[in-house]
Motif scaffolding. Structure first.
Motif, PDB file in Angstrom:
ATOM      1  N   ASP A 138       0.939  -1.332   0.194  1.00 44.72           N
ATOM      2  CA  ASP A 138      -0.002   0.175  -0.080  1.00 44.72           C
ATOM      3  C   ASP A 138       0.573   1.264  -0.016  1.00 44.72           C
ATOM      4  N   HIS A 139       2.605   1.375   0.610  1.00 42.17           N
ATOM      5  CA  HIS A 139       2.465   2.240   0.864  1.00 42.17           C
ATOM      6  C   HIS A 139       3.580   2.607  -0.993  1.00 42.17           C
ATOM      7  N   HIS A 144       3.194   6.130  -5.430  1.00 41.59           N
ATOM      8  CA  HIS A 144       3.143   6.392  -7.253  1.00 41.59           C
ATOM      9  C   HIS A 144       1.610   6.985  -7.309  1.00 41.59           C
ATOM     10  N   ASN A 145       0.514   7.155  -6.267  1.00 49.41           N
ATOM     11  CA  ASN A 145      -0.344   7.812  -6.689  1.00 49.41           C
ATOM     12  C   ASN A 145       0.175   8.951  -5.706  1.00 49.41           C
ATOM     13  N   ARG A 146       0.385   9.721  -4.723  1.00 50.08           N
ATOM     14  CA  ARG A 146       0.624  11.256  -4.769  1.00 50.08           C
ATOM     15  C   ARG A 146       1.437  12.121  -6.453  1.00 50.08           C
ATOM     16  N   MET A 147       2.909  10.638  -6.462  1.00 48.06           N
ATOM     17  CA  MET A 147       4.151  11.094  -8.083  1.00 48.06           C
ATOM     18  C   MET A 147       2.692  11.605  -8.863  1.00 48.06           C
ATOM     19  N   THR A 148       2.029  11.154  -9.150  1.00 42.95           N
ATOM     20  CA  THR A 148       1.354  11.187 -10.419  1.00 42.95           C
ATOM     21  C   THR A 148       0.735  12.353 -10.495  1.00 42.95           C
ATOM     22  N   PRO A 153       5.217  12.389  -1.781  1.00 40.78           N
ATOM     23  CA  PRO A 153       4.187  11.034  -1.104  1.00 40.78           C
ATOM     24  C   PRO A 153       5.004  11.447   0.634  1.00 40.78           C
ATOM     25  N   ARG A 154       4.169  10.537   1.721  1.00 40.50           N
ATOM     26  CA  ARG A 154       4.229  10.429   2.919  1.00 40.50           C
ATOM     27  C   ARG A 154       5.380   9.988   2.828  1.00 40.50           C
ATOM     28  N   THR A 155       6.512   9.676   4.381  1.00 36.10           N
ATOM     29  CA  THR A 155       7.709   9.349   4.381  1.00 36.10           C
ATOM     30  C   THR A 155       7.548   7.924   5.329  1.00 36.10           C
ATOM     31  N   TYR A 156       7.368   6.820   4.729  1.00 36.63           N
ATOM     32  CA  TYR A 156       7.291   5.990   5.362  1.00 36.63           C
ATOM     33  C   TYR A 156       8.423   5.817   6.694  1.00 36.63           C
ATOM     34  N   HIS A 161       5.663   0.696   8.909  1.00 35.27           N
ATOM     35  CA  HIS A 161       5.776  -0.101   9.492  1.00 35.27           C
ATOM     36  C   HIS A 161       5.680  -1.430   9.527  1.00 35.27           C
ATOM     37  N   ARG A 162       6.302  -1.120  11.450  1.00 43.95           N
ATOM     38  CA  ARG A 162       5.611  -1.924  13.161  1.00 43.95           C
ATOM     39  C   ARG A 162       3.861  -2.374  12.163  1.00 43.95           C
TER      40      ARG A 162
END
Length: 172
Positions: A138-139, A144-148, A153-156, A161-162
């Motif tokens: 999903d990340h 992809h969606n934000r760059m489009t 994008p939100r930082t991972y 991750h946890r």
């Protein structure tokens, strides 16, 4: 075993064995002309075709980044990165050049500025000590969606991750 399939034409040729449940990616390296490589991902098997070409294979569910860059004498022809989840036999998938049978394309970026942003995103995840192949699918879709739409994008993060790892454990 299965039939050997050529990655471009689909005809019989030296290459990957069809019907074995793996996703195969044909890589080519001709310095400063054609440079196709895997940026991350757990390669299950590698087959060297010749000094410039090889095929790497991934198990179903594995996530990998496939980078393609090619140029002619005067300019770049293609600059692209795809982050792909390898699919199981019979699972729905999208086709992608040099990837057989194809995969679940989580992210695609074309043009060097966008490719470079994706590579920096991957670097940032690695700096956290996280294998990019273990990141939530999903990340990658989010990136992809934000760059489009031209947004950052939100930082991972380690917390994201946890949360993904816990969610994966409790979902069937």
């Amino acid at each position: 075993m299965g039939t050997v399939v050529d990655f471009r034409s689909g005809r019989s040729a030296p290459g990957a064995i069809a019907g074995e449940g793996l996703t195969h990616v044909e890589l080519t390296w001709v310095e400063k002309k054609i440079e196709y490589w895997i940026r991350f991902g757990s390669v299950t098997r590698e087959k060297v075709l010749d000094r410039r070409r090889r095929i790497v294979s991934f198990r179903p569910g594995d996530i990998f980044a496939f980078v393609r860059w090619a140029a002619n004498d005067s300019d770049t022809i293609i600059s692209r990165v795809d982050i792909v989840r390898a699919v199981a036999e019979g699972e729905a998938h999208q086709t992608l050049p040099f990837v057989r049978p194809g995969g679940d394309i989580l992210l695609t970026a074309q043009g060097w500025p966008k490719v470079e942003r994706v590579l920096r995103t991957i670097d940032g995840i690695e700096q956290l000590g996280i294998d990019p192949g273990a990141v939530s699918p999903d990340h990658w879709r989010h990136v992809h969606n934000r760059m489009t739409v031209g947004q950052a994008p939100r930082t991972y993060t380690l917390d994201l991750h946890r949360a993904y790892l816990v969610r994966r454990r409790v979902q069937p």
